[in-house]
Design a protein around this motif. Structure first.
Motif, short mmCIF file in Angstrom:
data_model
loop_
_atom_site.label_atom_id
_atom_site.label_comp_id
_atom_site.label_asym_id
_atom_site.label_seq_id
_atom_site.Cartn_x
_atom_site.Cartn_y
_atom_site.Cartn_z
N THR A 159 1.42 -1.22 -0.43
CA THR A 159 0.21 -0.30 0.04
C THR A 159 0.87 1.25 -0.26
OG1 THR A 159 -1.89 -1.44 1.07
CG2 THR A 159 -1.88 0.87 1.33
N LEU A 160 1.72 1.25 1.08
CA LEU A 160 2.75 2.19 1.11
C LEU A 160 3.71 2.38 -0.28
CD1 LEU A 160 3.66 2.67 4.71
CD2 LEU A 160 2.90 4.49 3.37
N LEU A 161 4.43 1.37 -0.99
CA LEU A 161 5.26 1.54 -2.27
C LEU A 161 4.34 2.56 -3.76
CD1 LEU A 161 7.34 1.07 -4.07
CD2 LEU A 161 6.64 -1.51 -3.85
N GLY A 162 2.94 2.33 -3.49
CA GLY A 162 1.36 2.28 -4.24
C GLY A 162 1.62 3.52 -3.40
N GLU A 163 1.46 4.06 -3.06
CA GLU A 163 1.41 5.59 -2.40
C GLU A 163 2.59 6.23 -2.72
OE1 GLU A 163 -0.25 6.04 1.70
OE2 GLU A 163 -1.77 5.20 1.07
N ALA A 164 3.40 5.39 -2.46
CA ALA A 164 4.78 6.98 -3.00
C ALA A 164 4.84 5.97 -4.50
CB ALA A 164 6.29 5.44 -2.28
N THR A 165 4.92 5.65 -5.42
CA THR A 165 5.00 5.33 -6.75
C THR A 165 4.02 6.59 -7.18
OG1 THR A 165 5.26 3.63 -6.33
CG2 THR A 165 5.15 4.02 -8.72
N ASP A 166 2.82 6.90 -6.52
CA ASP A 166 2.02 7.52 -6.98
C ASP A 166 3.06 8.84 -7.45
OD1 ASP A 166 0.50 6.23 -8.15
OD2 ASP A 166 -1.19 5.70 -6.79
N LEU A 167 2.37 9.22 -5.93
CA LEU A 167 3.65 10.82 -5.39
C LEU A 167 5.21 11.24 -6.65
CD1 LEU A 167 3.19 10.17 -1.14
CD2 LEU A 167 2.13 11.89 -3.30
N ALA A 168 5.67 9.60 -7.14
CA ALA A 168 6.94 10.49 -7.85
C ALA A 168 6.18 10.69 -9.11
CB ALA A 168 7.59 8.96 -7.74
N THR A 169 5.76 9.82 -9.34
CA THR A 169 5.20 10.02 -11.02
C THR A 169 3.78 11.70 -11.29
OG1 THR A 169 3.28 8.76 -10.77
CG2 THR A 169 4.70 7.89 -11.83
N GLY A 170 4.22 12.22 -9.79
CA GLY A 170 3.07 13.32 -9.46
C GLY A 170 3.56 14.21 -10.07
N THR A 171 3.15 15.87 -9.18
CA THR A 171 3.83 17.22 -9.31
C THR A 171 4.91 16.60 -7.93
OG1 THR A 171 2.32 17.91 -11.01
CG2 THR A 171 3.78 19.40 -9.46
N HIS A 172 6.13 17.38 -8.61
CA HIS A 172 6.94 17.18 -7.18
C HIS A 172 6.73 18.43 -6.29
CE1 HIS A 172 8.22 14.10 -10.01
NE2 HIS A 172 7.87 13.13 -8.95
N GLY A 173 7.16 19.89 -7.25
CA GLY A 173 7.68 20.74 -6.67
C GLY A 173 8.61 21.29 -5.97
N LYS A 174 9.54 21.95 -5.24
CA LYS A 174 10.50 22.42 -5.57
C LYS A 174 10.82 21.62 -4.11
CE LYS A 174 14.56 25.88 -4.51
NZ LYS A 174 14.89 27.45 -5.19
N PRO A 175 12.37 20.96 -4.06
CA PRO A 175 12.58 20.53 -2.23
C PRO A 175 12.88 21.55 -1.41
CG PRO A 175 14.48 20.13 -3.44
CD PRO A 175 13.11 20.96 -4.23
N PRO A 176 13.08 21.21 -0.56
CA PRO A 176 13.29 22.12 1.25
C PRO A 176 14.52 22.58 1.29
CG PRO A 176 12.75 20.16 2.10
CD PRO A 176 12.25 19.98 0.63
N GLY A 177 15.05 23.86 1.20
CA GLY A 177 16.48 23.78 1.37
C GLY A 177 17.81 22.17 2.19
N THR A 178 16.11 22.75 3.39
CA THR A 178 17.13 21.28 4.36
C THR A 178 17.53 20.02 3.38
OG1 THR A 178 14.82 20.50 5.21
CG2 THR A 178 16.37 22.18 6.48
N ALA A 179 16.76 19.69 2.77
CA ALA A 179 16.78 18.52 2.00
C ALA A 179 17.03 18.56 0.72
CB ALA A 179 15.56 17.49 2.20
N TYR A 180 17.52 19.31 0.47
CA TYR A 180 18.61 20.34 -1.20
C TYR A 180 18.65 19.44 -2.14
CZ TYR A 180 23.29 18.98 0.02
OH TYR A 180 24.02 18.14 0.92
N TRP A 181 19.40 18.19 -1.37
CA TRP A 181 19.09 16.16 -2.43
C TRP A 181 17.89 16.18 -2.78
CZ3 TRP A 181 19.92 16.93 2.94
CH2 TRP A 181 19.12 16.27 2.97
#
Length: 362
Positions: A283-305
């Motif tokens: 279930t969580l893997l499916g949710e992660a995959t859905d999020l990964a294929t969607g709109t991401h936006g810019k990462p926060p500066g504390t997680a620039y990588w």
């Protein structure tokens, strides 16, 4: 136990091994430190440390896998060293971080350094430009972690953190709130360095405090990242329940960035897989995959990588936990190949290269 591949890469940071061919392992060789990053006293300090250890130029050069002529020019201030060269010299000379402390990036622009000194002397006179300068120093320290071992960066970061925390306790005025955010970020980074260096007990203590500080300043991405790092510690310890608890908490933090949530859901999925709860893991893997294929936006500066490509690394861990080796290998290879050049030799990549090696059938 890490596989041989991981151990070979670790040698760059701890005890380099030239190997049977006599060649130094390929790392960040040639990436010279910018002049503004080096204390002008570095050449003299290097020479003094070498002489105090009773080593000649020839012996130190041989032990650190540096050409004698190059080492001579570094000591004379005629050549800037590469990051991995400083790391090896520190290891051979047992400098306890003294050499690395002299290459802390001097990134504060204009009068930023003076403003920091003035703020430390008179915390009630803190202004926003001093806070900005401190944030720039922290950002530079994070970048050092991409090219140097955590135990090498720690001797510099610890004293910096203590100074910032003292300043935050005494600061007053309109810039104090912004300083508390920077202080919380510094606590988180210090905790991460302890975690990366496998100093687990202080890492948990510091990161737990980082969660509290993030709550006080009301920063969702910062809380999510601190929880993420606590999950990392649990994974290094092999504590599946801790993996689930911390990463699932991070996944549900209000205000966390989408790219953060991709990694948190994937790593929580891995934890459930290790616990034998395949249904929740999928279930969580499916949710992660859905999020990964969607709109991401810019990462926060504390997680620039974080990037869409980076997300493949944690998806790979999840698939590996489920025993899906082929899918795990595809994601891990994609993530590792997509890392920026300056991050490919980072100490934290060892976990992913080790995971990739476990995708090969026995």
């Amino acid at each position: 136990m890490r596989p041989d591949q991981g151990q070979a890469r670790r040698q760059v940071y701890r005890a380099p091994d030239a190997g049977p061919t006599g060649r130094v392992p390929r790392t960040s060789m040639g990436r010279m430190i910018p002049r503004s990053y080096i204390d002008p006293a570095f050449p003299a300090a290097l020479r003094a440390l070498r002489e105090s250890r009773g080593l000649s130029l020839r012996v130190l050069a041989a032990r650190a896998y540096v050409a004698k002529s190059v080492l001579c020019r570094i000591e004379n201030g005629e050549r800037r060293p590469a990051l991995d060269v400083v790391n090896r010299l520190e290891h051979v000379l047992d400098g306890d971080g003294s050499l690395v402390a002299m290459i802390t990036p001097a990134v504060v622009a204009g009068d930023g350094g003076e403003r920091i000194r003035a703020a430390v002397a008179k915390p009630r006179a803190l202004d926003h430009r001093a806070v900005t300068a401190l944030a720039e120093v922290l950002a530079a320290q994070r970048r050092l972690d991409d090219t140097m071992a955590a135990r090498t960066v720690l001797p510099v970061t610890g004293p910096q953190w203590r100074a910032v925390m003292d300043l935050a306790r005494n600061a007053r005025g309109p810039a104090a709130d912004d300083l508390h955010v920077v202080a919380a970020e510094w606590t988180q980074f210090l905790g991460w360095l302890h975690a990366e260096a496998r100093l687990d007990a202080p890492a948990v203590r510091i990161l737990t405090d980082a969660v509290r500080q993030a709550d006080r300043v009301g920063t969702g991405p910062l809380r999510a990242q601190a929880r993420n790092f606590l999950g990392y510690v649990a994974r290094q310890r092999g504590h599946a329940r801790g993996i689930v608890r911390h990463f699932e908490d991070a996944y549900h933090v209000e205000g966390a960035a989408t790219l953060q949530r991709v990694g948190d859901a994937a790593q929580a999925s891995q934890g459930y897989a290790l616990m034998g709860d395949k249904r929740r893991a999928l279930t969580l893997l499916g949710e992660a995959t859905d999020l990964a294929t969607g709109t991401h936006g810019k990462p926060p500066g504390t997680a620039y990588w974080l990037s869409p490509t980076f997300g493949h690394l944690n998806l790979g861990l999840a698939y590996l936990g489920l025993g899906e080796r082929r899918e795990a290998a595809e994601h891990l290879e994609c993530g590792l190949d997509g890392l920026p050049a300056e991050q490919r030799d980072a100490e934290w990549t060892l976990e992913y290269t080790a995971a990739l090696s476990r995708t090969v059938p026995e």
